[in-house]
Design a protein around this motif. Structure first.
Motif, PDB file in Angstrom:
ATOM      1  N   GLY A  13       6.381   0.680   0.153  1.00  0.00           N
ATOM      2  CA  GLY A  13       5.505   0.840  -0.966  1.00  0.00           C
ATOM      3  C   GLY A  13       4.501  -0.392  -1.370  1.00  0.00           C
ATOM      4  O   GLY A  13       3.680  -0.216  -2.210  1.00  0.00           O
ATOM      5  N   GLY A  15       1.554   0.077  -0.043  1.00  0.00           N
ATOM      6  CA  GLY A  15       0.407   0.599  -0.167  1.00  0.00           C
ATOM      7  C   GLY A  15      -0.297   1.078   1.238  1.00  0.00           C
ATOM      8  O   GLY A  15      -1.694   1.465   1.338  1.00  0.00           O
ATOM      9  N   LYS A  16       0.480   1.591   2.488  1.00  0.00           N
ATOM     10  CA  LYS A  16       0.062   1.814   3.780  1.00  0.00           C
ATOM     11  C   LYS A  16      -0.703   3.174   3.661  1.00  0.00           C
ATOM     12  O   LYS A  16      -1.638   3.265   4.141  1.00  0.00           O
ATOM     13  CB  LYS A  16       1.331   1.814   4.574  1.00  0.00           C
ATOM     14  CG  LYS A  16       1.868   0.381   4.851  1.00  0.00           C
ATOM     15  CD  LYS A  16       2.856   0.581   5.666  1.00  0.00           C
ATOM     16  CE  LYS A  16       4.423   1.261   5.230  1.00  0.00           C
ATOM     17  NZ  LYS A  16       4.771   0.680   3.967  1.00  0.00           N
ATOM     18  N   SER A  17       0.065   4.144   3.057  1.00  0.00           N
ATOM     19  CA  SER A  17      -0.637   5.471   2.946  1.00  0.00           C
ATOM     20  C   SER A  17      -1.940   5.656   2.095  1.00  0.00           C
ATOM     21  O   SER A  17      -2.656   6.547   2.364  1.00  0.00           O
ATOM     22  CB  SER A  17       0.595   6.511   2.373  1.00  0.00           C
ATOM     23  OG  SER A  17       1.917   6.494   3.175  1.00  0.00           O
ATOM     24  N   THR A  18      -1.799   4.846   1.110  1.00  0.00           N
ATOM     25  CA  THR A  18      -3.047   4.858   0.215  1.00  0.00           C
ATOM     26  C   THR A  18      -4.271   4.229   0.944  1.00  0.00           C
ATOM     27  O   THR A  18      -5.183   4.871   1.258  1.00  0.00           O
ATOM     28  CB  THR A  18      -2.803   3.984  -1.014  1.00  0.00           C
ATOM     29  OG1 THR A  18      -1.402   4.442  -1.465  1.00  0.00           O
ATOM     30  CG2 THR A  18      -3.897   3.861  -1.721  1.00  0.00           C
ATOM     31  N   ASP A  45       5.646  10.944   3.725  1.00  0.00           N
ATOM     32  CA  ASP A  45       4.459  10.475   4.209  1.00  0.00           C
ATOM     33  C   ASP A  45       3.322  11.557   4.625  1.00  0.00           C
ATOM     34  O   ASP A  45       2.019  11.490   4.345  1.00  0.00           O
ATOM     35  CB  ASP A  45       4.264   9.268   4.865  1.00  0.00           C
ATOM     36  CG  ASP A  45       4.568   8.130   4.116  1.00  0.00           C
ATOM     37  OD1 ASP A  45       4.641   8.039   2.802  1.00  0.00           O
ATOM     38  OD2 ASP A  45       4.596   6.969   4.846  1.00  0.00           O
ATOM     39  N   LYS A 151      -3.355  -3.907  -4.276  1.00  0.00           N
ATOM     40  CA  LYS A 151      -2.960  -3.649  -5.640  1.00  0.00           C
ATOM     41  C   LYS A 151      -3.537  -5.053  -6.450  1.00  0.00           C
ATOM     42  O   LYS A 151      -2.798  -5.527  -7.596  1.00  0.00           O
ATOM     43  CB  LYS A 151      -1.418  -3.822  -5.943  1.00  0.00           C
ATOM     44  CG  LYS A 151      -1.052  -2.669  -5.059  1.00  0.00           C
ATOM     45  CD  LYS A 151       0.447  -2.103  -5.444  1.00  0.00           C
ATOM     46  CE  LYS A 151       1.065  -1.252  -4.531  1.00  0.00           C
ATOM     47  NZ  LYS A 151       2.468  -0.826  -4.669  1.00  0.00           N
ATOM     48  N   ASP A 153      -5.972  -4.953  -8.293  1.00  0.00           N
ATOM     49  CA  ASP A 153      -6.285  -4.701  -9.680  1.00  0.00           C
ATOM     50  C   ASP A 153      -5.115  -4.686 -10.740  1.00  0.00           C
ATOM     51  O   ASP A 153      -5.333  -4.709 -11.680  1.00  0.00           O
ATOM     52  CB  ASP A 153      -6.599  -3.045  -9.602  1.00  0.00           C
ATOM     53  CG  ASP A 153      -5.628  -2.075  -8.976  1.00  0.00           C
ATOM     54  OD1 ASP A 153      -5.266  -2.328  -7.922  1.00  0.00           O
ATOM     55  OD2 ASP A 153      -5.410  -1.041  -9.510  1.00  0.00           O
ATOM     56  N   GLN A 179      -8.124  -6.969  -1.115  1.00  0.00           N
ATOM     57  CA  GLN A 179      -8.735  -5.931  -1.605  1.00  0.00           C
ATOM     58  C   GLN A 179      -9.672  -6.021  -2.731  1.00  0.00           C
ATOM     59  O   GLN A 179      -9.249  -6.784  -3.791  1.00  0.00           O
ATOM     60  CB  GLN A 179      -7.925  -4.842  -1.964  1.00  0.00           C
ATOM     61  CG  GLN A 179      -8.386  -3.656  -2.372  1.00  0.00           C
ATOM     62  CD  GLN A 179      -7.074  -2.456  -2.333  1.00  0.00           C
ATOM     63  OE1 GLN A 179      -6.772  -1.842  -1.298  1.00  0.00           O
ATOM     64  NE2 GLN A 179      -6.625  -2.318  -3.513  1.00  0.00           N
ATOM     65  N   ARG A 243      12.559   1.747  -3.695  1.00  0.00           N
ATOM     66  CA  ARG A 243      11.268   2.559  -3.474  1.00  0.00           C
ATOM     67  C   ARG A 243      11.843   4.098  -3.578  1.00  0.00           C
ATOM     68  O   ARG A 243      13.228   4.416  -3.551  1.00  0.00           O
ATOM     69  CB  ARG A 243      11.025   2.606  -1.857  1.00  0.00           C
ATOM     70  CG  ARG A 243       9.894   3.352  -1.450  1.00  0.00           C
ATOM     71  CD  ARG A 243       8.715   2.959  -1.879  1.00  0.00           C
ATOM     72  NE  ARG A 243       7.494   3.638  -1.210  1.00  0.00           N
ATOM     73  CZ  ARG A 243       6.626   4.272  -2.001  1.00  0.00           C
ATOM     74  NH1 ARG A 243       6.866   4.257  -3.420  1.00  0.00           N
ATOM     75  NH2 ARG A 243       5.454   4.745  -1.648  1.00  0.00           N
ATOM     76  N   LYS A 245      10.091   8.163  -3.747  1.00  0.00           N
ATOM     77  CA  LYS A 245       8.923   8.820  -3.617  1.00  0.00           C
ATOM     78  C   LYS A 245       9.199  10.457  -3.263  1.00  0.00           C
ATOM     79  O   LYS A 245      10.071  10.792  -2.624  1.00  0.00           O
ATOM     80  CB  LYS A 245       7.923   8.187  -2.634  1.00  0.00           C
ATOM     81  CG  LYS A 245       8.261   8.349  -1.002  1.00  0.00           C
ATOM     82  CD  LYS A 245       7.299   7.790  -0.091  1.00  0.00           C
ATOM     83  CE  LYS A 245       7.891   7.541   1.176  1.00  0.00           C
ATOM     84  NZ  LYS A 245       6.821   7.001   2.078  1.00  0.00           N
ATOM     85  N   GLU A 266       4.675   5.719 -10.807  1.00  0.00           N
ATOM     86  CA  GLU A 266       3.365   6.261 -10.707  1.00  0.00           C
ATOM     87  C   GLU A 266       3.402   7.946 -10.728  1.00  0.00           C
ATOM     88  O   GLU A 266       4.309   8.151  -9.779  1.00  0.00           O
ATOM     89  CB  GLU A 266       2.276   5.932 -10.007  1.00  0.00           C
ATOM     90  CG  GLU A 266       0.910   6.217  -9.974  1.00  0.00           C
ATOM     91  CD  GLU A 266       0.203   5.613  -8.840  1.00  0.00           C
ATOM     92  OE1 GLU A 266      -1.036   5.416  -9.265  1.00  0.00           O
ATOM     93  OE2 GLU A 266       0.530   5.525  -7.683  1.00  0.00           O
TER      94      GLU A 266
END
Ligand SMILES: Nc1nc2c(ncn2[C@@H]2O[C@H](COP(=O)(O)OP(=O)(O)OP(=O)(O)O)[C@@H](O)[C@H]2O)c(=O)[nH]1
Length: 316
Positions: A13, A15-18, A45, A151, A153, A179, A243, A245, A266
């Motif tokens: 979780g 943020g790799k796929s993002t 994924d 993340k 943000d 980031q 996790r 998803k 999310e």
């Protein structure tokens, strides 16, 4: 053409796929193939990666860094032989060590891209000290040539500074990049283009050590579902699950990605519609000494709350 092979790792979780989707949606020029390896028997994924030309290869049923050697060899040699690719990105599972695959970058036919490890700014301090998963997390950071703190943000200023300090201490060999919260797409582009010192040889693989502290199961979501109820039910299980998803459909037949990572749920409507034909699934993952009981309890709560259907006995 010699495709550049880059490896992307980081805890579940993080943020790799993002990051991969940001690279695919313009941050990376040219044609890119993606190899994805999920922890769990269902590779969610592969549905979450938005490969425009369908060049997404799933490696399932094991960890890419220590259990799927033959599959990895077959996949990498086939990709190295292709002449139409500019880039190959390999997204390692959230418990895997990307350093174990680093040597593939010198296989004839590949150019060397970076070993990037994603770190969640809101969770990396806690995870790196965790009694059960800390070893896995620190080993991933220790394999990085570039650590990307994601993340940002969501992070409070104090969290961001603490995340930076932890990453720099656990990955003294790596470039640590935060980031840009306002332009994550630009950060993604810079990360993949960065000139970074090549990683030292990986240490010996402790067979299955990282998979041994995690358990996973998959539940089917057979029909339209009340997505808000699922969101609430998953939030209530955030202490038991590290996790979750999946992809589900609401009563108006709209598809949604549902994610639980670092205690946050999310839900995002999918622009690209239905997942692959076997339909809506949720993968649940727990960790620690009570992982099997936690997983079973969380699954039972989800069955009660939203009527998901168990598909598999907890596997690991
Ligand atoms: N706010 C915010 N959320 C993010 C960012 N990057 C990722 N996320 C969210 O974090 C959650 C997990 O992201 P993924 O990219 O699926 O994480 P992953 O590392 O691929 O997960 P696994 O493959 O299961 O290990 C999702 O809900 C993402 O939307 C970010 O920069 N900011």
């Amino acid at each position: 053409m010699t495709p550049k092979l880059g490896l992307i790792g980081g805890y579940l979780g993080s943020g790799k796929s993002t990051l991969v989707n940001r690279l695919l949606s313009g941050a990376l020029p040219g044609r890119t193939a993606v190899v994805v390896n999920d922890f769990g028997s269902v590779n969610i994924d592969a549905d979450l990666i938005q490969s425009a030309d369908g060049d997404t290869i799933e490696l399932s049923n094991g960890c890419i860094c220590c259990q799927l050697n033959d599959d990895v060899a077959r996949t990498m040699t086939a990709l190295a032989a292709r002449e139409d690719l500019d880039n190959v990105i390999c997204e390692v599972s959230g418990v895997g060590d990307p350093g174990e695959l680093a040597a593939w970058r010198s296989y004839p036919g590949f150019g060397a891209g970076p070993v990037v490890v994603c770190a969640d700014a809101t969770a990396i301090v806690r995870l790196s000290r965790d009694q059960y998963v800390g070893d896995t997390v620190r080993r991933q950071l220790g394999s990085a040539e570039l650590v990307l703190i994601i993340k940002t943000d969501l992070a409070m200023p104090g969290d961001a500074a603490a995340a930076l300090a932890v990453c720099e201490a656990a990955a003294p060999q790596a470039l640590v990049v935060q980031q840009d919260p306002l332009d994550p797409q630009l950060t993604a582009a810079l990360v993949f283009a960065a000139e970074v010192p090549p990683s030292a040889a990986a240490g010996p693989v402790v067979a299955d050590a990282h998979t041994d502290v995690h358990s996973t199961c998959t539940v089917a979501v057979p029909g339209p579902i009340d997505v808000d109820s699922l969101r609430l039910a998953l939030s209530a299980q955030s202490q038991r699950l590290v996790r979750a998803k999946g992809i589900v459909q609401d009563s108006a037949h709209r598809w949604h990605e549902v994610q639980l990572a670092a205690g946050r749920v999310e839900v995002k409507e999918r622009s690209s519609g239905a997942p692959t034909p076997d339909g809506a699934r949720l993968v649940l993952i727990s960790a620690g000494a009570d992982r099997t009981a936690s997983l079973e309890q969380a699954r039972a709560k989800l069955v009660d709350a939203v009527g998901v259907v168990p598909m598999a006995v907890p596997g690991r």
